[in-house]
Design an enzyme around this catalytic site. Sequence first.
Site, PDB file in Angstrom:
ATOM      1  N   SER A  27     -16.169 -25.736  10.429  1.00  0.00           N
ATOM      2  CA  SER A  27     -15.907 -24.293  10.434  1.00  0.00           C
ATOM      3  C   SER A  27     -15.395 -23.844  11.792  1.00  0.00           C
ATOM      4  O   SER A  27     -14.714 -22.829  11.886  1.00  0.00           O
ATOM      5  CB  SER A  27     -17.199 -23.513  10.174  1.00  0.00           C
ATOM      6  OG  SER A  27     -17.769 -23.876   8.965  1.00  0.00           O
ATOM      7  N   HIS A  44     -10.543 -26.537   5.708  1.00  0.00           N
ATOM      8  CA  HIS A  44     -11.729 -25.675   5.772  1.00  0.00           C
ATOM      9  C   HIS A  44     -11.895 -24.896   4.477  1.00  0.00           C
ATOM     10  O   HIS A  44     -11.225 -23.885   4.238  1.00  0.00           O
ATOM     11  CB  HIS A  44     -11.600 -24.722   6.973  1.00  0.00           C
ATOM     12  CG  HIS A  44     -12.791 -23.849   7.155  1.00  0.00           C
ATOM     13  ND1 HIS A  44     -12.709 -22.530   7.514  1.00  0.00           N
ATOM     14  CD2 HIS A  44     -14.118 -24.108   7.026  1.00  0.00           C
ATOM     15  CE1 HIS A  44     -13.925 -22.019   7.599  1.00  0.00           C
ATOM     16  NE2 HIS A  44     -14.791 -22.959   7.296  1.00  0.00           N
ATOM     17  N   GLU A  69      -8.317 -23.100   4.636  1.00  0.00           N
ATOM     18  CA  GLU A  69      -7.530 -23.139   5.868  1.00  0.00           C
ATOM     19  C   GLU A  69      -7.214 -24.601   6.170  1.00  0.00           C
ATOM     20  O   GLU A  69      -8.122 -25.435   6.196  1.00  0.00           O
ATOM     21  CB  GLU A  69      -8.322 -22.509   7.020  1.00  0.00           C
ATOM     22  CG  GLU A  69      -8.461 -20.993   6.872  1.00  0.00           C
ATOM     23  CD  GLU A  69      -9.353 -20.349   7.927  1.00  0.00           C
ATOM     24  OE1 GLU A  69      -9.002 -19.276   8.412  1.00  0.00           O
ATOM     25  OE2 GLU A  69     -10.410 -20.913   8.250  1.00  0.00           O
ATOM     26  N   ASN A 109     -12.834 -16.928  10.395  1.00  0.00           N
ATOM     27  CA  ASN A 109     -14.062 -16.819  11.183  1.00  0.00           C
ATOM     28  C   ASN A 109     -13.807 -16.170  12.545  1.00  0.00           C
ATOM     29  O   ASN A 109     -14.660 -15.463  13.078  1.00  0.00           O
ATOM     30  CB  ASN A 109     -14.716 -18.191  11.368  1.00  0.00           C
ATOM     31  CG  ASN A 109     -15.430 -18.631  10.096  1.00  0.00           C
ATOM     32  OD1 ASN A 109     -15.653 -17.826   9.199  1.00  0.00           O
ATOM     33  ND2 ASN A 109     -15.786 -19.902  10.015  1.00  0.00           N
TER      34      ASN A 109
HETATM   35  N1  LIG Z   1     -22.266 -23.749   4.543  1.00  0.00           N
HETATM   36  C1  LIG Z   1     -21.143 -23.081   4.621  1.00  0.00           C
HETATM   37  O1  LIG Z   1     -21.079 -21.901   4.236  1.00  0.00           O
HETATM   38  C2  LIG Z   1     -19.897 -23.749   5.140  1.00  0.00           C
HETATM   39  C3  LIG Z   1     -18.645 -23.174   4.865  1.00  0.00           C
HETATM   40  C4  LIG Z   1     -17.495 -23.812   5.321  1.00  0.00           C
HETATM   41  C5  LIG Z   1     -17.599 -24.979   6.062  1.00  0.00           C
HETATM   42  N2  LIG Z   1     -18.835 -25.495   6.331  1.00  0.00           N
HETATM   43  C6  LIG Z   1     -18.892 -26.737   7.119  1.00  0.00           C
HETATM   44  O2  LIG Z   1     -19.165 -27.809   6.250  1.00  0.00           O
HETATM   45  C7  LIG Z   1     -19.939 -28.798   6.948  1.00  0.00           C
HETATM   46  C8  LIG Z   1     -21.210 -29.057   6.207  1.00  0.00           C
HETATM   47  O3  LIG Z   1     -21.943 -27.864   6.087  1.00  0.00           O
HETATM   48  P1  LIG Z   1     -23.117 -27.692   5.026  1.00  0.00           P
HETATM   49  O4  LIG Z   1     -23.538 -26.274   5.083  1.00  0.00           O
HETATM   50  O5  LIG Z   1     -22.710 -28.287   3.728  1.00  0.00           O
HETATM   51  O6  LIG Z   1     -24.235 -28.602   5.710  1.00  0.00           O
HETATM   52  P2  LIG Z   1     -25.514 -29.287   5.037  1.00  0.00           P
HETATM   53  O7  LIG Z   1     -26.434 -29.612   6.157  1.00  0.00           O
HETATM   54  O8  LIG Z   1     -25.983 -28.472   3.884  1.00  0.00           O
HETATM   55  O9  LIG Z   1     -24.945 -30.639   4.415  1.00  0.00           O
HETATM   56  C9  LIG Z   1     -24.539 -31.729   5.209  1.00  0.00           C
HETATM   57  C10 LIG Z   1     -24.740 -32.995   4.422  1.00  0.00           C
HETATM   58  O10 LIG Z   1     -24.277 -34.096   5.203  1.00  0.00           O
HETATM   59  C11 LIG Z   1     -25.158 -35.175   5.004  1.00  0.00           C
HETATM   60  N3  LIG Z   1     -25.026 -36.088   6.136  1.00  0.00           N
HETATM   61  C12 LIG Z   1     -25.580 -35.968   7.367  1.00  0.00           C
HETATM   62  N4  LIG Z   1     -25.200 -37.019   8.134  1.00  0.00           N
HETATM   63  C13 LIG Z   1     -24.403 -37.794   7.387  1.00  0.00           C
HETATM   64  C14 LIG Z   1     -23.716 -39.011   7.628  1.00  0.00           C
HETATM   65  N5  LIG Z   1     -23.776 -39.603   8.809  1.00  0.00           N
HETATM   66  N6  LIG Z   1     -22.987 -39.545   6.617  1.00  0.00           N
HETATM   67  C15 LIG Z   1     -22.916 -38.938   5.408  1.00  0.00           C
HETATM   68  N7  LIG Z   1     -23.551 -37.786   5.125  1.00  0.00           N
HETATM   69  C16 LIG Z   1     -24.277 -37.215   6.103  1.00  0.00           C
HETATM   70  C17 LIG Z   1     -26.525 -34.550   4.884  1.00  0.00           C
HETATM   71  O11 LIG Z   1     -27.404 -35.407   4.205  1.00  0.00           O
HETATM   72  C18 LIG Z   1     -26.217 -33.277   4.096  1.00  0.00           C
HETATM   73  O12 LIG Z   1     -26.348 -33.446   2.708  1.00  0.00           O
HETATM   74  C19 LIG Z   1     -20.138 -28.247   8.358  1.00  0.00           C
HETATM   75  O13 LIG Z   1     -19.129 -28.755   9.189  1.00  0.00           O
HETATM   76  C20 LIG Z   1     -19.968 -26.763   8.166  1.00  0.00           C
HETATM   77  O14 LIG Z   1     -19.571 -26.109   9.341  1.00  0.00           O
HETATM   78  C21 LIG Z   1     -19.987 -24.920   5.871  1.00  0.00           C
END
Ligand SMILES: NC(=O)c1ccc[n+]([C@@H]2O[C@H](COP(=O)([O-])OP(=O)(O)OC[C@H]3O[C@@H](n4cnc5c(N)ncnc54)[C@H](O)[C@@H]3O)[C@@H](O)[C@H]2O)c1
Length: 481
Positions: free
Chosen positions: A106, A127, A139, A177
């Site tokens: 993000s 994104h 994005e 963002n």
């Molecule tokens: N939550 C949101 O609203 C949102 C929106 C857009 C982008 N993002 C981005 O998406 C990404 C993930 O966010 P999220 O909210 O889904 O996080 P989250 O913590 O819910 O999920 C992350 C997942 O990655 C897994 N993980 C951790 N280490 C790992 C590894 N080494 N190999 C494989 N899997 C692994 C975890 O087990 C977990 O299930 C971040 O970069 C975040 O900034 C999030």
Amino acid sequence: MGAGIAEVLARGGLPVVGIEISPEALDRGRGHLEKSTGRAVKRGKLTPEAQREILDRIALSTDFGDLGDCDLVIEAVPERLDLKRQVFARLDEVCRADAVLATNTSSLSVTEIAVATNRPTKIVGVHFFNPAPVMRLVEVITTVLTEPTAVAGVADLVTKLGKTPVTVGDRAGFVANRLLFGYLNQATAMLENGHATRDDIDAAMTAGGGLPMGPFTLMDLIGLDTCLGVLEAVYAESRDRRHAPSPLLRELVTAGLLGRKTGRGFYAYDGSADEAAAESGPAPAVAVVGEVAGITGDADPAAADLVVLGAGAELPDGVKPDAVIAVAAEGPVTARAVATGRPGDVVGLRVPEPDRPLAELTVTALTLPATADRAAALLAGLGRTAVRCRDRAGAIVDALRFPYLNDAAAMLGAGYADADAIDAAMTLGCGYPTGPVADLDRLGPRRAVEVLTALYEESREPALAPAPVLVEHAAAGRGLR
Ligand SMILES: NC(=O)c1ccc[n+]([C@@H]2O[C@H](COP(=O)([O-])OP(=O)(O)OC[C@H]3O[C@@H](n4cnc5c(N)ncnc54)[C@H](O)[C@@H]3O)[C@@H](O)[C@H]2O)c1
């Protein structure tokens, strides 16, 4: 996010490999996929057979080696640069040399992730917004190292998946963002410095700013920890102090009050009663002296409960001692309140959009508390949503929306993104009813320059000086498109 993105790809007919860190995490991911597609079946948007086909297209594994045949890998691990760089180094080892590797970050630098690999030309940002199956914006981020075919290929795929790609450069926060969080942080600062209350700021931005929800409701929904993380990343790059996370936000996060997901953030979600809204009485007798957009009234000033003074109008003789005097003005009203000779009875009144229900009451250092209460009740009697704030340039709505619009104009002026991309980012990515370029054209660059100049002169905040592209278009008398 990973599960949501896998679902989007599988719904588009593509075979997907989903990787998680452990069998337990894999089970959670499988649960997300089943629940999300199950909801679509319940709503009649997907047949049970189509759900099965989608789920069958997704192979789940904990072995990075299973990614060896993939054309594109999209990483969605937690938002930590060290972790992402580690994952990309591993992907670089196991993936085909011609595979494109994408990050769903993000706010982290895609370039810093790219240089952790031996194929920086094939690293892009992609994104997705949350929830990925629903939100239409994606994005697509290109770095100075990315080869054009990699970006074009990903943007093309995004379109084929039924989403709208917006291709931009690698700047913290990208478009959506970057614009959204500057505004959210400023709203928090407004609350922290006592300019207005949480409820009044939220009400002002919905009833006057036309947004589907106010900034504090939105931050509670996003998660205050996520808000803090995005602001820190954006500030680290912009060094614009408006992006330095508000101490109040940090305090709430430290206290573990992260918003809806923990049951409390700016609001409490435990069912405890919120403050009651201002009581609305019978329609008051209103006298308007001069022209005031959005407020009408032809009562005799001597008999009126509310006397509204337009630009330059003086207080008529004989106004009742218990009447409220509202001075309608774009800017601060304290000097005019003093000039009436009875400043305790005076509030400022602003109707930022006459066809929307909001009325902003500015309370000067001399306004009596009873006057402010009475003014709010009288305006409620006129069918208006009344909010209160201190007597400052822009009150609430304009003080929050014009800096955001200025940031969008600056982005446009810098050639970072075009008008369509900026508007798509805010409408499709953030649920805004209209994009900032369209807003600027509706409100007019001239008005934007006037409000921003007033905000700048009051705060001396360099980023509030009107963007050159606005000044230019205001002088030319034409909109930005
Ligand atoms: N939550 C949101 O609203 C949102 C929106 C857009 C982008 N993002 C981005 O998406 C990404 C993930 O966010 P999220 O909210 O889904 O996080 P989250 O913590 O819910 O999920 C992350 C997942 O990655 C897994 N993980 C951790 N280490 C790992 C590894 N080494 N190999 C494989 N899997 C692994 C975890 O087990 C977990 O299930 C971040 O970069 C975040 O900034 C999030």
